[in-house]
Design an enzyme around this catalytic site. Structure first.
Site, PDB file in Angstrom:
ATOM      1  CG  ASP A  47      34.934  46.961  29.044  1.00  0.00           C
ATOM      2  OD1 ASP A  47      35.587  46.142  28.071  1.00  0.00           O
ATOM      3  OD2 ASP A  47      34.051  46.497  29.699  1.00  0.00           O
ATOM      4  NE  ARG A  80      40.078  26.651  43.064  1.00  0.00           N
ATOM      5  CZ  ARG A  80      41.024  26.556  44.058  1.00  0.00           C
ATOM      6  NH1 ARG A  80      41.912  27.544  44.231  1.00  0.00           N
ATOM      7  NH2 ARG A  80      40.897  25.528  45.026  1.00  0.00           N
TER       8      ARG A  80
END
Ligand code: P1T
Length: 379
Positions: free
Chosen positions: A170, A46
């Site tokens: 974005d 992780r």
């Protein structure tokens, strides 16, 4: 290193173990330690994984940034940015944006006390009236999804610097092949890597790229603490996709240009939204900010006829009716009922997402076949 070389080699090194040219898929959750804390740089996947690390370096390289972070989806990447904020903070966002981003902002984060202002951003000066002492972040999508508006990144960067705000862009529709927001003053670049970066409609993934050390630390902390990471096989596929980004983008742009011209002259079509047209309201900004105009466009049918729009998308054979975009294959979508259905009708129509709007992700097939498909569907 030039961009077309970075897509292939950026941040990459041959695998130190056996010289593998592609980073191997380290399909492991954990790593052996000789003594507590005695490891070779990896403890738990992780936190870090060698295949993901290679991808994160590639993300940073192609965007011209210092740090890259990879996530399990574009939404997970956006979610991580918003987690930088505190209850009471305010965000100014583009009003024309991906429906899922709108949903995350309004349905998830408003509940936690973050306030979002959605507004058109063609006049950056007009935004000053929305800024107050709780404003922290400006969220920009450019080109916007699905109306293909272009927002001036440099002007937004100036505004955010003046008020000490973060500017996040974005960059999904443009990709770093067309524009590099960090070079234009943005603090954070975000990607739905699911789209053009992956390029083959086979991976869901998100990315963030930043330059600032402190910001990178905060984002890496959140990435590990919340855990919305992507796996090693997806990281490998993404690395493979990125290697051809520049070649694909060139053809996406060429094909979209021809499709846009074809639609503009078609008697059944009312409006065509594509930033490459001289008459597009943000054409000058697009010319300055982008290398070309991208592979996306939208259009409406005459009389704003919903039934007609649905018939067109159903009749298409090479364009597949589907959510998503940016793959080698052409896709068609009906934003009002698909990608932007989570935005209330009244809100979405304000930014032009009417019932007859069709969005095309123009792929890299033979252009004659694509035009013939559209011609046939509109007969
Ligand atoms: O789907 P995901 O990888 O989680 O990315 C979300 C997202 C974020 N930003 C933009 C500009 C996007 O277009 C998307 C996803 N968009 C679609 C699925 C779509 O068809 O528009």
């Amino acid at each position: 290193m030039k961009f077309n070389t970075k897509t292939i080699h950026g941040g990459q090194q041959h695998d130190p173990a056996y010289g593998a040219v592609m980073p191997p898929i380290y399909q492991t959750s954990t790593y052996a330690q000789s003594t507590p804390g005695g490891h070779k740089g990896y403890e738990y996947s992780r936190t870090h994984n060698p295949t993901r690390d290679a991808l994160e370096k590639a993300f940073a390289s192609i965007e011209g940034g210092k740090y890259g972070l990879a996530f399990g989806s574009g939404m997970a990447a956006i979610d991580t940015v918003i987690k930088l904020l505190e209850p009471g903070d305010e965000v100014i966002s583009t009003n024309d944006l991906y429906g899922g981003t709108y949903r995350l902002f309004t349905k998830v984060y408003e509940k936690f006390g973050i306030k979002f202002h959605f507004t058109g951003m063609s006049n950056p000066e007009a935004l000053r009236s929305l800024i107050n002492e709780r404003t922290r972040l400006i969220w920009v999508e450019t080109p916007t999804n699905p109306m293909l508006n272009i927002i001036d990144i440099q002007a937004m960067a100036k505004l955010s610097k003046d008020h000490n705000l973060l500017l996040a862009v974005d960059n999904t529709f443009a990709t770093p092949y067309l524009q590099k927001p960090l070079e234009q003053g943005a603090d954070i670049v975000m990607h739905s890597a699911t789209k053009y970066l992956g390029g083959h409609s086979d991976v869901i993934m998100g990315g963030l790229i930043v330059n600032d050390d402190d910001l990178a630390d905060k984002l890496y902390f959140l990435q590990n603490a919340s855990g919305a990471i992507c796996g090693p096989i997806d990281s490998f596929l993404m690395l493979r996709g990125i290697k051809t980004l520049h070649v694909r983008m060139q053809r996406h742009c060429e094909n979209a240009h021809k499709v846009a011209r074809f639609l503009l002259n078609h008697p059944k079509i009312e409006n065509v939204y594509w930033p490459g047209f001289d008459h597009h309201p943000n054409h000058e900004v697009a010319k300055r900010q982008m290398k070309d105009f991208g592979g996306m466009l939208s259009f409406t049918t005459k009389g704003n006829d919903y039934e007609e729009a649905v018939k067109i998308v159903e009749r298409l054979e090479i364009f597949t009716l589907a959510e998503s975009l940016g793959g080698v294959e052409s896709l068609a979508g009906h934003p009002a009922s698909m990608t932007h259905a989570s935005i209330p009708k009244e809100e979405r129509e304000k930014s032009g997402v009417v019932d007859s709007l069709i969005r095309l992700s123009v792929g890299i097939e033979d252009i004659d076949d694509l035009i013939a498909d559209l011609e046939r569907a509109m007969q």
